[in-house]
Motif scaffolding. Structure first.
Motif, PDB file in Angstrom:
ATOM      1  N   ALA A 215       0.893  -1.094   0.112  1.00  0.00           N
ATOM      2  CA  ALA A 215       0.083   0.129   0.278  1.00  0.00           C
ATOM      3  C   ALA A 215       0.847   1.130   0.073  1.00  0.00           C
ATOM      4  O   ALA A 215       0.443   2.244  -0.729  1.00  0.00           O
ATOM      5  N   TRP A 216       1.893   1.524   0.837  1.00  0.00           N
ATOM      6  CA  TRP A 216       2.648   2.443   0.760  1.00  0.00           C
ATOM      7  C   TRP A 216       3.425   2.498  -0.621  1.00  0.00           C
ATOM      8  O   TRP A 216       3.760   3.696  -0.702  1.00  0.00           O
ATOM      9  N   TRP A 217       3.786   1.260  -1.496  1.00  0.00           N
ATOM     10  CA  TRP A 217       4.276   1.577  -2.565  1.00  0.00           C
ATOM     11  C   TRP A 217       3.437   2.436  -3.650  1.00  0.00           C
ATOM     12  O   TRP A 217       3.970   3.332  -4.237  1.00  0.00           O
ATOM     13  N   SER A 218       2.298   1.960  -3.523  1.00  0.00           N
ATOM     14  CA  SER A 218       1.133   2.932  -4.274  1.00  0.00           C
ATOM     15  C   SER A 218       0.975   4.466  -3.668  1.00  0.00           C
ATOM     16  O   SER A 218       0.975   5.362  -4.541  1.00  0.00           O
ATOM     17  N   LEU A 219       0.883   4.583  -2.386  1.00  0.00           N
ATOM     18  CA  LEU A 219       0.811   5.835  -1.809  1.00  0.00           C
ATOM     19  C   LEU A 219       2.161   6.657  -2.089  1.00  0.00           C
ATOM     20  O   LEU A 219       1.805   7.776  -2.733  1.00  0.00           O
ATOM     21  N   ARG A 220       3.211   6.247  -2.003  1.00  0.00           N
ATOM     22  CA  ARG A 220       4.466   6.958  -2.308  1.00  0.00           C
ATOM     23  C   ARG A 220       4.478   7.293  -3.912  1.00  0.00           C
ATOM     24  O   ARG A 220       4.737   8.503  -3.971  1.00  0.00           O
ATOM     25  N   SER A 221       4.142   6.404  -4.569  1.00  0.00           N
ATOM     26  CA  SER A 221       4.351   6.779  -5.981  1.00  0.00           C
ATOM     27  C   SER A 221       3.407   7.997  -6.528  1.00  0.00           C
ATOM     28  O   SER A 221       3.573   8.795  -7.354  1.00  0.00           O
ATOM     29  N   LEU A 222       2.061   7.512  -5.900  1.00  0.00           N
ATOM     30  CA  LEU A 222       0.970   8.991  -6.151  1.00  0.00           C
ATOM     31  C   LEU A 222       1.478  10.089  -5.756  1.00  0.00           C
ATOM     32  O   LEU A 222       1.194  10.935  -6.404  1.00  0.00           O
ATOM     33  N   LEU A 223       1.990   9.935  -4.511  1.00  0.00           N
ATOM     34  CA  LEU A 223       2.363  11.550  -4.026  1.00  0.00           C
ATOM     35  C   LEU A 223       3.679  11.917  -4.698  1.00  0.00           C
ATOM     36  O   LEU A 223       3.873  13.282  -4.729  1.00  0.00           O
ATOM     37  N   ALA A 224       4.417  11.254  -5.378  1.00  0.00           N
ATOM     38  CA  ALA A 224       5.793  11.789  -5.870  1.00  0.00           C
ATOM     39  C   ALA A 224       5.636  12.176  -7.410  1.00  0.00           C
ATOM     40  O   ALA A 224       6.633  12.996  -7.899  1.00  0.00           O
ATOM     41  N   ILE A 225       4.774  11.763  -8.236  1.00  0.00           N
ATOM     42  CA  ILE A 225       4.888  11.895  -9.676  1.00  0.00           C
ATOM     43  C   ILE A 225       4.616  13.448 -10.006  1.00  0.00           C
ATOM     44  O   ILE A 225       5.566  13.710 -10.720  1.00  0.00           O
ATOM     45  N   ARG A 226       3.899  14.131  -9.210  1.00  0.00           N
ATOM     46  CA  ARG A 226       3.941  15.691  -9.797  1.00  0.00           C
ATOM     47  C   ARG A 226       5.167  16.357  -9.238  1.00  0.00           C
ATOM     48  O   ARG A 226       5.447  17.016 -10.245  1.00  0.00           O
ATOM     49  N   TRP A 227       5.700  16.080  -7.983  1.00  0.00           N
ATOM     50  CA  TRP A 227       6.891  16.686  -7.882  1.00  0.00           C
ATOM     51  C   TRP A 227       7.949  16.480  -9.013  1.00  0.00           C
ATOM     52  O   TRP A 227       8.777  16.989  -9.313  1.00  0.00           O
ATOM     53  N   LEU A 228       7.947  15.104  -9.258  1.00  0.00           N
ATOM     54  CA  LEU A 228       9.151  14.544 -10.173  1.00  0.00           C
ATOM     55  C   LEU A 228       8.970  15.271 -11.541  1.00  0.00           C
ATOM     56  O   LEU A 228       9.796  15.730 -11.954  1.00  0.00           O
ATOM     57  N   VAL A 229       7.688  15.336 -12.044  1.00  0.00           N
ATOM     58  CA  VAL A 229       7.493  16.005 -13.323  1.00  0.00           C
ATOM     59  C   VAL A 229       7.757  17.234 -13.250  1.00  0.00           C
ATOM     60  O   VAL A 229       8.489  17.968 -14.132  1.00  0.00           O
ATOM     61  N   GLU A 230       7.525  17.990 -12.048  1.00  0.00           N
ATOM     62  CA  GLU A 230       7.639  19.436 -12.086  1.00  0.00           C
ATOM     63  C   GLU A 230       9.114  19.689 -11.668  1.00  0.00           C
ATOM     64  O   GLU A 230       9.644  20.979 -11.929  1.00  0.00           O
ATOM     65  N   HIS A 231      10.162  18.790 -11.445  1.00  0.00           N
ATOM     66  CA  HIS A 231      11.417  19.057 -10.998  1.00  0.00           C
ATOM     67  C   HIS A 231      12.350  18.350 -12.250  1.00  0.00           C
ATOM     68  O   HIS A 231      13.436  18.179 -11.824  1.00  0.00           O
TER      69      HIS A 231
END
Length: 254
Positions: A215-231
């Protein structure tokens, strides 16, 4: 290059901070000194090896290089042995058994609100298919439960754990250290490397809820994608966050 000059290599750089390597010294430049304050205090408290602080002159923190090599990189096969991953699991357990840091981490309510916001952004901006976001949001729900807080690293990517001769020589990048869920650290360490989970759990030495780690794998990935794209990073690169979400959906629908 003259013999008395050392190569300057950019390790990572984006709008928030940058890390440079000059010989055997790492220079971390961060505009938010609160993150550096956390890093310095967390390294002083941590019962696992950390880089030596050579000097600090805001906004720069100078750290000595660690011996050995990282467990690996997200999206790439790990170059180290199963024994090294087991040693990493043992080091994480040692950290989690240490006294709590004095500052809090994110609460379940805060994580839930952030997750809802990021999922809405991913769908609204057509970054990911709606069904992929929806399935993983449902999977992530298992992580959003009460937990007994421990001293967590908070960003325990496999690239942040160094090993040599199957022993942990150091853990870097402590800016996200806080009180939090032990299974979050285990999940971040094994994100994208599910095949290493058994080794890590063996080293950790106690029963863990694998459903919550997933569950944390999914949660962490969902939270990270916008930051990764914007950076300027690519979460859709092979083996990275988008692939983690797709794998979670396949497991769920199999």
């Amino acid at each position: 290059m003259r013999a008395d000059l050392q190569e300057v290599r950019v390790v990572v750089a984006h709008q928030a901070c940058a890390t440079l390597r000059v010989g055997d010294v790492f220079l971390k430049v961060d505009g938010d000194q609160r993150r550096t304050d956390v890093e310095v205090e967390a390294m002083a408290m941590a019962p696992v090896p950390t880089p030596e602080i050579l000097w600090r002159k805001p906004p720069v923190l100078a750290l000595a290089a660690l011996p050995g090599r990282a467990l690996g990189r997200l999206g790439e096969p790990s170059p180290v042995s199963s024994a090294a991953w087991t040693a990493a699991g043992a080091a994480v357990r040692k950290l989690h058994e240490a006294p709590l840091p004095p500052w809090p981490g994110r609460s379940v309510d805060e994580l839930t609100a952030e997750l809802d916001s990021e999922c809405e952004w991913l769908v609204t901006h057509d970054v990911l298919p709606t069904d992929l976001v929806t399935h993983n949001r449902e999977i992530a729900e298992a992580a959003l439960r009460p937990w007994t807080p421990v001293f967590i690293h908070g960003d325990l990517q496999l690239a942040h754990v160094f090993v040599e001769d199957d022993e942990v020589t150091g853990v870097i990048d402590w800016t996200e250290a806080s009180r939090g869920d032990a299974l979050f650290d285990l999940a971040i360490l094994t994100l994208g490397h599910e095949e290493r989970l058994d080794d890590v759990v063996a080293g950790y030495g106690t029963d863990v809820d694998l459903e919550v780690i997933r569950a944390w794998w999914s949660l962490r990935s969902l939270l990270a994608i916008r930051w990764l794209v914007e950076h300027g990073f690519d979460p859709a690169a092979p083996g990275c966050e988008v692939d983690v979400l797709r794998a979670a959906t396949r497991r769920r629908t199999a």
